[in-house]
Design an enzyme around this catalytic site. Structure first.
Site, mmCIF file in Angstrom:
data_model
loop_
_atom_site.group_PDB
_atom_site.id
_atom_site.type_symbol
_atom_site.label_atom_id
_atom_site.label_comp_id
_atom_site.label_asym_id
_atom_site.label_seq_id
_atom_site.Cartn_x
_atom_site.Cartn_y
_atom_site.Cartn_z
ATOM 1 N N CYS A 1 10.045 -6.020 9.935
ATOM 2 C CA CYS A 1 11.292 -5.367 9.512
ATOM 3 C C CYS A 1 12.470 -5.724 10.410
ATOM 4 C CB CYS A 1 11.112 -3.858 9.506
ATOM 5 S SG CYS A 1 10.709 -3.230 11.140
ATOM 6 N N ASP B 1 13.086 -4.552 13.347
ATOM 7 C CA ASP B 1 13.477 -3.462 14.242
ATOM 8 C C ASP B 1 13.057 -3.767 15.678
ATOM 9 O OD1 ASP B 1 14.663 -2.070 12.243
ATOM 10 O OD2 ASP B 1 12.900 -0.868 11.774
ATOM 11 N N CYS C 1 12.541 2.732 12.682
ATOM 12 C CA CYS C 1 12.611 3.810 11.699
ATOM 13 C C CYS C 1 11.970 5.083 12.263
ATOM 14 C CB CYS C 1 11.850 3.376 10.457
ATOM 15 S SG CYS C 1 10.101 3.207 10.804
ATOM 16 N N CYS D 1 4.951 -0.234 11.800
ATOM 17 C CA CYS D 1 5.914 0.395 12.716
ATOM 18 C C CYS D 1 5.229 0.834 14.007
ATOM 19 C CB CYS D 1 6.558 1.603 12.064
ATOM 20 S SG CYS D 1 7.137 1.285 10.391
HETATM 21 FE FE1 FES Z 1 10.885 -1.116 11.144
HETATM 22 FE FE2 FES Z 1 9.454 1.053 10.841
HETATM 23 S S1 FES Z 1 10.494 -0.045 9.304
HETATM 24 S S2 FES Z 1 9.813 -0.044 12.639
#
Ligand code: FES
Length: 146
Positions: A33, A35, A59, A103
């Site tokens: 993702c 992140d 998230c 995640c």
């Molecule tokens: Fe990226 Fe959860 S969607 S860490």
């Protein structure tokens, strides 16, 4: 969809922040993702994790799993901290929906990256620890300012 424990750690995350002069810092990105997660470890002279803090652009599930992961590694030895896998963290949170499992990897990888940083600084080897592939700490100190 989320367990009470996940909601609790998401709404009241433990150990958010930074540690000044941390013994080890690990920053990783989630390939799935994009992140980002950064973990700070304060490790004493006996190799015990005195404190652990995190910052994330992840998230809610990333926040909850990191909160739980930091709680689990605090007070542990490095060897014990190596056993805090994303699976152990998910179990401690009473599970995560399958689409959110990736995640939970952020916290585990960031802890490993921070331990790697610590080991490198101290010239030691940590059994079972591999060089983090996704550590983006070096040269990207200030990515959160942008
Ligand atoms: Fe990226 Fe959860 S969607 S860490």
């Amino acid at each position: 969809m989320y367990s009470e424990k996940v909601m609790d750690h998401f709404q009241n995350p433990r150990n958010v922040g930074e540690i000044e002069n941390a013994s080890g810092i690990g920053t990783v990105g989630n390939a799935k993702c994009g992140d980002i997660m950064r973990i700070y470890l304060d490790i004493d002279e006996n190799g015990v994790i005195r404190d652990c803090k995190f910052k994330t652009f992840g998230c809610g599930a990333a926040v909850a799993t990191s909160s739980m992961a930091t709680e689990l590694v605090k007070g542990k030895s490095i060897e014990e901290a190596m056993k805090v896998t994303n699976k152990a963290v998910m179990e401690a949170l009473d599970g995560l929906p399958p689409v959110k499992v990736h995640c939970s990897l952020l916290a585990e990888e960031a802890i490993h990256a921070a331990l790697w940083d610590y080991a490198k600084k101290h010239g030691i080897e940590i059994k079972g620890l591999e060089q983090p592939k996704t550590d983006i700490h070096e040269g990207e100190e200030d990515e959160e300012e942008y």
